[in-house]
Structure formats: structure tokens, C-alpha cells
Design an enzyme around this catalytic site. Structure first.
Site, PDB file in Angstrom:
ATOM      1  N   ASP A 130      42.757 -22.197  42.636  1.00 58.84           N
ATOM      2  CA  ASP A 130      43.351 -23.090  43.443  1.00 58.84           C
ATOM      3  C   ASP A 130      43.811 -24.436  43.039  1.00 58.84           C
ATOM      4  OD1 ASP A 130      41.264 -23.303  44.600  1.00 58.84           O
ATOM      5  OD2 ASP A 130      41.377 -22.449  45.659  1.00 58.84           O
ATOM      6  N   HIS A 154      39.437 -23.036  40.538  1.00 58.37           N
ATOM      7  CA  HIS A 154      39.097 -23.554  42.019  1.00 58.37           C
ATOM      8  C   HIS A 154      39.394 -25.426  41.573  1.00 58.37           C
ATOM      9  CE1 HIS A 154      38.051 -21.233  44.817  1.00 58.37           C
ATOM     10  NE2 HIS A 154      36.555 -21.711  44.018  1.00 58.37           N
ATOM     11  N   GLU A 163      39.666 -16.885  41.638  1.00 61.55           N
ATOM     12  CA  GLU A 163      39.799 -17.951  43.301  1.00 61.55           C
ATOM     13  C   GLU A 163      40.874 -18.850  42.514  1.00 61.55           C
ATOM     14  OE1 GLU A 163      36.120 -18.288  44.800  1.00 61.55           O
ATOM     15  OE2 GLU A 163      34.913 -16.287  44.084  1.00 61.55           O
ATOM     16  N   ASN A 205      30.726 -14.251  38.622  1.00 62.81           N
ATOM     17  CA  ASN A 205      31.303 -15.075  38.806  1.00 62.81           C
ATOM     18  C   ASN A 205      31.162 -16.521  38.781  1.00 62.81           C
ATOM     19  OD1 ASN A 205      34.245 -15.196  40.220  1.00 62.81           O
ATOM     20  ND2 ASN A 205      33.336 -15.002  41.085  1.00 62.81           N
ATOM     21  N   GLU A 226      27.960 -16.840  41.076  1.00 60.09           N
ATOM     22  CA  GLU A 226      27.628 -18.236  40.348  1.00 60.09           C
ATOM     23  C   GLU A 226      26.104 -18.654  40.507  1.00 60.09           C
ATOM     24  OE1 GLU A 226      29.081 -20.548  44.706  1.00 60.09           O
ATOM     25  OE2 GLU A 226      31.139 -20.288  43.852  1.00 60.09           O
TER      26      GLU A 226
END
Ligand code: XIL
Length: 353
Positions: A267, A237, A265, A201, A159
Site C-alpha cells: 500500500d 507498506h 502487502e 515475510n 517480521e
């Protein structure tokens, strides 16, 4: 007596004892995903937490039956690994590594430099460039070096951009070392494990936009300078109903630089209470993400963030949202898993001529 003895042991010893007893018992029946993923040459991974890995056989079974790699959800972050300056705690990372290796799973390393989950001594310290550089090099060298040759890819910088927009995040590293902290961290990781794939990332880039453009410009610059950057992680996400239509298109921009990409990641959170119709739509969204990865030659895999809805970070971090993973709180597969299987099953790998 036995309990008192265990309580008196160091964390490392407790972990070692638990592993020796618990892990060999598991013989989960293999689901469809690992074989299908292998046919395509992609990874289907999942983020794991240490406690349930140690104590919950059902949790371990979901992982080994359905995935081909794991990412440590928290235990390789700075506050876990080096909670006090110069004091390293390997109990959690070793547990994840041992579990993965006993079960033939690959490991993604997560994460080296991040503005969150830093120990107080680091976040609150006041360091000049030389000292901070040395702290960074020591941490990266110890952590990456300990698992040299055993970790496929590292999220070296997590990030690096501000939550929204095109500016680099004003984190500790940026403030003291300037923007080249990113190149320095990549070099340090490369020295510690020359074989590991090194990633930046990021979140909020999946649908393109200013942040994705800025990350692209950064990546292009690093590649041109010969800095060891190998991949871009798309955290992914997502909110149900807002999964980008052209994730593959965004990924291809980065693979055009000669980089690999991964969904790191994934979801898809659903507002509470999640209805059957929403879970069916969520299955299509999971399918779409896996299809996007399969459509991009340089996409190496998809990692889901959390083993079951009961272990997901979503309810705590996004109150009012739920049901973000492919497995329910009862550990049973949800339609989302079928979405993943459909994506993998309907697009067989091209047969070599
Ligand atoms: C999250 C974990 O899932 C939580 O358990 C923890 O409390 C906070 O961090 N982006 C990342 C991950 O890169 O490391 C974060 O993981 C989720 C957002």
C-alpha cells in the site's frame, strides 16, 4: 424466529449458511488485471477480510474482477485460529478458502508465527522449550494441514527482525527456542504441506540497508542448511514519495539465492487530504512496484493490502494518512489501478520461440 435461530447457531453454521446464499449471486465483470497478470505468469493479489466477504457483494465484485489471488488479512492469524489453547476456529479461514475456490482465486496463507495478534494464553503463558515447540508444531500442523494442497504459499515467519536494525526480534519464539525457531517452523510447515511455498515475510527491507542485509544472511544460512525456505515476502507498506527506486535490485539479491520473492502487502499511504496530484503520483508509484516485480525473474506476484481505502488498515494505524489502496471508499478504481494496468500492459510477456 429465523433470526433467533441463527443467533443460536455456532459461528461455523452461520458462515456456512451465508456462503450458500450469498456467493453464487455475484457475477462481476472481469477487469483487465487478471488476464494481463496471467499473461505474465504473475499473481495480482489482495488482502481480504471475512465480514465484507460474507455480506458485501460490491466488495466481492472488486476482488473477483481485479485480482487473481487473496490473502486473509487477519483471520488466519493465531488469535483468530486458536483463541484458546487447543480450540480451533475455522469459520473465518474456511470462508476465505471457499470464496477463493468458488472464484478461481489462489490463496496466500498469512501468517503462522508473528509477535502480534497472539492470543492471551500464548503471549502471556510461560512455557519451556519442549512445551512451546509442541504448541508451535500443533498450531502449524493443524492450520497448514487443514488446507494442504490448497494454499500456494505460507508466510511462515512474519517480521522476524526488530523494527529497525539488524537484530532478530526478541519475540516469544526467539526467547524460548532461540534463533532456530525459524528453521523449526519452516520444517513443521513443510511436513504439513510439502507442496506449499514457504516464506519469511518482512517490512523495512525494500530499499536495502542493515535489516535487509541481516535477512539476506539468515536466508543464505537457511538455504545452505537445506531448510525448506522458498521465498521472501517484501511487505511494502510505503509512504507516498518514499517508494524505493531500486526495489528490483533488492529483490534480485534474494532471487540470487535461488529463492522466489513477492510483494506481499503493498500500500502507498498519502497524507490527508489526498489531492488529485498526489493520487496521480501514487499511480506512478504503484506502476513502479509492479514493474519491479515484472523485471525480476523470480518475483511471483504483488499483493495489495486492502480491497478499498474504506477497508484499509492505514487510517487506524497511521493517523493522518489515507487513500493507500487502488480503490476508493466508493469502491471505484483510482489512478493507482491504472498504474498497475499500465505496468502489466506495457510489458507483454516474452513470446516463446
Ligand atoms: C494488519 C491488518 O491489516 C489490521 O487489520 C490488523 O488490525 C493489524 O494487522 N504487517 C502484517 C499484516 O504482516 O498482518 C498487518 O495486517 C499489517 C502489517
Amino acid at each position: 424466529m429465523a433470526l433467533a435461530a441463527v443467533a443460536g447457531c455456532s459461528a461455523v453454521l452461520v458462515v456456512a449458511a451465508a456462503l450458500a446464499v450469498a456467493l453464487p449471486e455475484d457475477e462481476a465483470p472481469q477487469g483487465e488485471v487478471p488476464a494481463l497478470a496471467a499473461e505474465h505468469g504473475v499473481d495480482l493479489g489482495v488482502a481480504v477480510a471475512v465480514e465484507p466477504l460474507l455480506w458485501d457483494g460490491g466488495y466481492r465484485d472488486v476482488v473477483t474482477a481485479n485480482y487473481t489471488s487473496v490473502t486473509a488479512e487477519n483471520t488466519m492469524k493465531w488469535d483468530s485460529v486458536q483463541p484458546e489453547r487447543g480450540e480451533f476456529d475455522w469459520s473465518g479461514p474456511d470462508t476465505v478458502m471457499d470464496f477463493a475456490e468458488r472464484n478461481g482465486l489462489d490463496v496466500r496463507g498469512h501468517t503462522l508465527l508473528w509477535h502480534n495478534q497472539q492470543p492471551a494464553w500464548l503471549a502471556g503463558g510461560s512455557f519451556g522449550p519442549q512445551e512451546l515447540r509442541q504448541i508451535m508444531r500443533e498450531h502449524v500442523g493443524e492450520l497448514v494441514g487443514r488446507y494442504e494442497g490448497r494454499i500456494t504459499a505460507w508466510d511462515v515467519v512474519n517480521e522476524p527482525f526488530a523494527d529497525e536494525g539488524a537484530q532478530l526480534r526478541e519475540n516469544l519464539w526467539y526467547g524460548v527456542l532461540g534463533q532456530d525457531y525459524i528453521a523449526e517452523a519452516l520444517w513443521a510447515a513443510h511436513e504439513a504441506d510439502p507442496g506449499a511455498r514457504l516464506y519469511i515475510n518482512e517490512f523495512g527491507i525494500e530499499d536495502g540497508g542493515a535489516k535487509a542485509d541481516a535477512l539476506y544472511a539468515l536466508a543464505e544460512d537457511l538455504v545452505e542448511r537445506g531448510v525448506p525456505l522458498h521465498g521472501i515476502g517484501f511487505q511494502s507498506h510505503f509512504v507516498h514519495g518514499q517508494v524505493p527506486e531500486d526495489l528490483a535490485g533488492t529483490m534480485r539479491r534474494f532471487t540470487g539465492l535461488g529463492l522466489e520473492v513477492a510483494v506481499t502487502e503493498l500500500d502507498v499511504r498519502v497524507p490527508e487530504p489526498a489531492t488529485d496530484a498526489e493520487l496521480a503520483d501514487q499511480a506512478a508509484e504503484y506502476r513502479r512496484v509492479v514493474e519491479a516485480c515484472l523485471d525480476v525473474a523470480g518475483c511471483v506476484g504483488v499483493t495489495v493490502w486492502g480491497v478499498t481505502d474504506g477497508h484499509s488498515w492505514i487510517p487506524e494505524w497511521f493517523p493522518g494518512y489515507t487513500a493507500a489502496t487502488p480503490f476508493g471508499e466508493d469502491y471505484r478504481p483510482k489512478p493507482a489501478l491504472e498504474g498497475i494496468v499500465e505496468a502489466l500492459a506495457r510489458r507483454p510477456a516474452p513470446v516463446a520461440s
